[in-house]
Motif scaffolding. Structure first.
Motif, PDB file in Angstrom:
ATOM      1  N   MET A   1      23.750 -20.630 -26.725  1.00  0.00           N
ATOM      2  CA  MET A   1      24.853 -19.845 -26.330  1.00  0.00           C
ATOM      3  C   MET A   1      24.975 -20.302 -28.881  1.00  0.00           C
ATOM      4  SD  MET A   1      27.841 -20.021 -24.582  1.00  0.00           S
ATOM      5  CE  MET A   1      29.286 -19.837 -25.474  1.00  0.00           C
ATOM      6  N   LEU A   2      24.051 -21.028 -29.118  1.00  0.00           N
ATOM      7  CA  LEU A   2      24.287 -21.779 -30.601  1.00  0.00           C
ATOM      8  C   LEU A   2      23.177 -20.799 -31.413  1.00  0.00           C
ATOM      9  CD1 LEU A   2      24.080 -25.844 -29.806  1.00  0.00           C
ATOM     10  CD2 LEU A   2      26.203 -24.499 -30.152  1.00  0.00           C
ATOM     11  N   ASP A   3      24.094 -20.706 -32.383  1.00  0.00           N
ATOM     12  CA  ASP A   3      23.620 -20.105 -33.546  1.00  0.00           C
ATOM     13  C   ASP A   3      22.873 -19.815 -34.698  1.00  0.00           C
ATOM     14  OD1 ASP A   3      26.479 -19.273 -34.058  1.00  0.00           O
ATOM     15  OD2 ASP A   3      26.158 -17.164 -34.669  1.00  0.00           O
ATOM     16  N   HIS A   4      23.931 -21.365 -34.866  1.00  0.00           N
ATOM     17  CA  HIS A   4      23.443 -22.356 -36.467  1.00  0.00           C
ATOM     18  C   HIS A   4      22.366 -22.530 -36.995  1.00  0.00           C
ATOM     19  CE1 HIS A   4      24.296 -25.146 -40.238  1.00  0.00           C
ATOM     20  NE2 HIS A   4      25.562 -24.866 -40.025  1.00  0.00           N
ATOM     21  N   GLU A   5      21.788 -22.081 -37.815  1.00  0.00           N
ATOM     22  CA  GLU A   5      20.633 -22.395 -38.347  1.00  0.00           C
ATOM     23  C   GLU A   5      19.654 -23.433 -38.063  1.00  0.00           C
ATOM     24  OE1 GLU A   5      20.642 -22.614 -43.027  1.00  0.00           O
ATOM     25  OE2 GLU A   5      21.825 -21.201 -42.440  1.00  0.00           O
TER      26      GLU A   5
ATOM     27  N   ARG B   1      16.881 -24.785 -37.046  1.00  0.00           N
ATOM     28  CA  ARG B   1      15.450 -24.920 -37.671  1.00  0.00           C
ATOM     29  C   ARG B   1      15.164 -26.852 -36.244  1.00  0.00           C
ATOM     30  NH1 ARG B   1      18.574 -26.119 -41.616  1.00  0.00           N
ATOM     31  NH2 ARG B   1      17.354 -24.453 -42.821  1.00  0.00           N
ATOM     32  N   GLN B   2      16.071 -27.429 -36.657  1.00  0.00           N
ATOM     33  CA  GLN B   2      15.483 -28.846 -34.900  1.00  0.00           C
ATOM     34  C   GLN B   2      14.779 -28.003 -34.136  1.00  0.00           C
ATOM     35  OE1 GLN B   2      19.662 -30.341 -34.117  1.00  0.00           O
ATOM     36  NE2 GLN B   2      19.547 -31.580 -36.414  1.00  0.00           N
TER      37      GLN B   2
ATOM     38  N   VAL C   1      16.662 -17.618 -28.623  1.00  0.00           N
ATOM     39  CA  VAL C   1      17.538 -16.172 -28.442  1.00  0.00           C
ATOM     40  C   VAL C   1      18.392 -16.805 -27.902  1.00  0.00           C
ATOM     41  CG1 VAL C   1      17.473 -14.533 -26.946  1.00  0.00           C
ATOM     42  CG2 VAL C   1      14.716 -14.916 -27.239  1.00  0.00           C
ATOM     43  N   LEU C   2      19.359 -15.628 -28.175  1.00  0.00           N
ATOM     44  CA  LEU C   2      21.445 -16.255 -27.928  1.00  0.00           C
ATOM     45  C   LEU C   2      21.310 -16.079 -25.976  1.00  0.00           C
ATOM     46  CD1 LEU C   2      22.383 -15.514 -31.374  1.00  0.00           C
ATOM     47  CD2 LEU C   2      22.044 -17.159 -30.645  1.00  0.00           C
ATOM     48  N   LYS C   3      22.486 -15.967 -26.123  1.00  0.00           N
ATOM     49  CA  LYS C   3      22.483 -16.176 -24.564  1.00  0.00           C
ATOM     50  C   LYS C   3      23.502 -14.526 -24.322  1.00  0.00           C
ATOM     51  CE  LYS C   3      23.125 -20.315 -21.628  1.00  0.00           C
ATOM     52  NZ  LYS C   3      23.728 -21.447 -21.332  1.00  0.00           N
ATOM     53  N   SER C   4      23.778 -14.113 -25.776  1.00  0.00           N
ATOM     54  CA  SER C   4      24.282 -12.600 -25.717  1.00  0.00           C
ATOM     55  C   SER C   4      23.372 -11.337 -25.880  1.00  0.00           C
ATOM     56  CB  SER C   4      25.358 -12.804 -27.325  1.00  0.00           C
ATOM     57  OG  SER C   4      24.443 -13.004 -28.730  1.00  0.00           O
ATOM     58  N   ALA C   5      22.228 -11.438 -25.823  1.00  0.00           N
ATOM     59  CA  ALA C   5      21.305 -10.991 -25.645  1.00  0.00           C
ATOM     60  C   ALA C   5      21.043  -9.648 -24.422  1.00  0.00           C
ATOM     61  CB  ALA C   5      19.415 -11.749 -26.018  1.00  0.00           C
ATOM     62  N   GLY C   6      19.969  -8.900 -24.881  1.00  0.00           N
ATOM     63  CA  GLY C   6      20.303  -8.180 -23.123  1.00  0.00           C
ATOM     64  C   GLY C   6      18.849  -8.680 -22.660  1.00  0.00           C
ATOM     65  N   ARG C   7      18.349  -8.073 -21.460  1.00  0.00           N
ATOM     66  CA  ARG C   7      17.121  -8.312 -20.628  1.00  0.00           C
ATOM     67  C   ARG C   7      16.086  -8.328 -21.500  1.00  0.00           C
ATOM     68  NH1 ARG C   7      13.818  -5.231 -17.637  1.00  0.00           N
ATOM     69  NH2 ARG C   7      15.412  -3.475 -18.209  1.00  0.00           N
ATOM     70  N   ASP C   8      16.137  -6.953 -21.539  1.00  0.00           N
ATOM     71  CA  ASP C   8      14.997  -6.331 -22.575  1.00  0.00           C
ATOM     72  C   ASP C   8      14.267  -7.418 -23.754  1.00  0.00           C
ATOM     73  OD1 ASP C   8      15.154  -4.428 -21.130  1.00  0.00           O
ATOM     74  OD2 ASP C   8      15.454  -2.863 -23.063  1.00  0.00           O
TER      75      ASP C   8
ATOM     76  N   PRO D   1      16.780 -10.631 -33.609  1.00  0.00           N
ATOM     77  CA  PRO D   1      17.301 -10.634 -34.970  1.00  0.00           C
ATOM     78  C   PRO D   1      18.599 -10.507 -35.545  1.00  0.00           C
ATOM     79  CG  PRO D   1      16.117  -8.963 -32.623  1.00  0.00           C
ATOM     80  CD  PRO D   1      16.454 -10.197 -32.486  1.00  0.00           C
ATOM     81  N   GLU D   2      19.217 -10.878 -34.688  1.00  0.00           N
ATOM     82  CA  GLU D   2      20.678 -11.591 -34.418  1.00  0.00           C
ATOM     83  C   GLU D   2      20.204 -12.959 -35.921  1.00  0.00           C
ATOM     84  OE1 GLU D   2      25.062 -12.750 -33.375  1.00  0.00           O
ATOM     85  OE2 GLU D   2      23.764 -11.891 -31.756  1.00  0.00           O
ATOM     86  N   ILE D   3      20.031 -13.830 -35.289  1.00  0.00           N
ATOM     87  CA  ILE D   3      19.679 -15.122 -36.033  1.00  0.00           C
ATOM     88  C   ILE D   3      18.491 -14.465 -37.444  1.00  0.00           C
ATOM     89  CG2 ILE D   3      18.370 -16.978 -36.330  1.00  0.00           C
ATOM     90  CD1 ILE D   3      19.517 -17.749 -33.422  1.00  0.00           C
TER      91      ILE D   3
END
Length: 217
Positions: A83-87, A91-92, A102-109, A127-129
């Motif tokens: 869920m963490l989207d901070h750069e 980077r870490q 990948v963020l947990k908000s991502a879809g299956r595809d 893509p969001e990040i």
């Protein structure tokens, strides 16, 4: 067949991801773990190609787990699912050796695509990040255009700025590495990049630069 291990301290998340992957003919979930220690124990007797892993976990978090995997199982590819989207976190994890984020908000595809991409030896950033980082780079470029004669703080990356602040506070390379949860070699690389970008040659000059740029008081 791509062998996947799911690592998350919430069983409901693992169940959900397993359900998303079950209809993919080229993917098979070969195991699950609730934290990094359980994952390492699992991999001692279970072969895997890709680990789909959360960052925030008890016992051993995703960052330390990824570092350990690079040492003991370098052929196992890591995709962070967080869920963490901070750069800073991105980077870490990439510095630790993660091949995908990948963020947990991502879809299956997108999750399936990320697994297949890293299994093929490539990198994946959701893509969001990526768009967020692109916007920051654009803002940095605009700042540089408005300050053509100076050396704005934007010359340094966020992590380099953090390292510079800690150098200015008098911390040693080892202390900075511990503070930022990274390796001594990584900090030494950041320090060299800072020196090259600021064109200063010693710690005293670095401190002066940090003060003049308003990074420290």
């Amino acid at each position: 067949m791509i062998r996947v291990v799911l690592v998350d301290d919430h069983a409901i998340i693992r169940d959900g991801v397993r359900s998303l992957l079950q209809d993919e003919a080229d993917l098979t979930v070969v195991g699950e773990a609730g934290n990094g220690l359980e994952l390492l124990e699992l991999l001692a007797h279970t072969s895997a190609d890709v680990v789909l892993m959360d960052m925030n976990m008890p016992e051993m978090n995703g960052f330390e787990t990824t570092r350990r995997l690079q040492q003991s199982y370098p052929n196992v590819r890591v995709v962070v699912l967080s869920m963490l989207d901070h750069e800073q976190y991105v980077r870490q994890m990439r510095e630790a050796g993660a091949a995908g984020y990948v963020l947990k908000s991502a879809g299956r595809d997108e999750i399936v695509y990320a697994i297949r991409t890293v299994a093929a030896g490539r990198q994946h950033l959701c893509p969001e990040i990526g768009l967020t980082l692109l916007d920051k780079l654009r803002a940095l470029h605009n700042t540089s255009d408005h300050n053509p004669e100076g050396k704005p703080p934007g010359l340094l990356s966020r992590r380099e700025t953090e390292v510079l602040k800690l150098i200015a506070e008098g911390l040693t390379t080892n202390e900075i590495a511990d503070r930022l949860f990274t390796s001594k070699r990584t900090i030494e690389t950041h320090r060299q990049n800072i020196i090259e970008k600021t064109q200063v040659k010693n710690t005293a000059a670095l401190v002066k630069y940090a003060v003049t740029q308003g990074l420290i008081s």
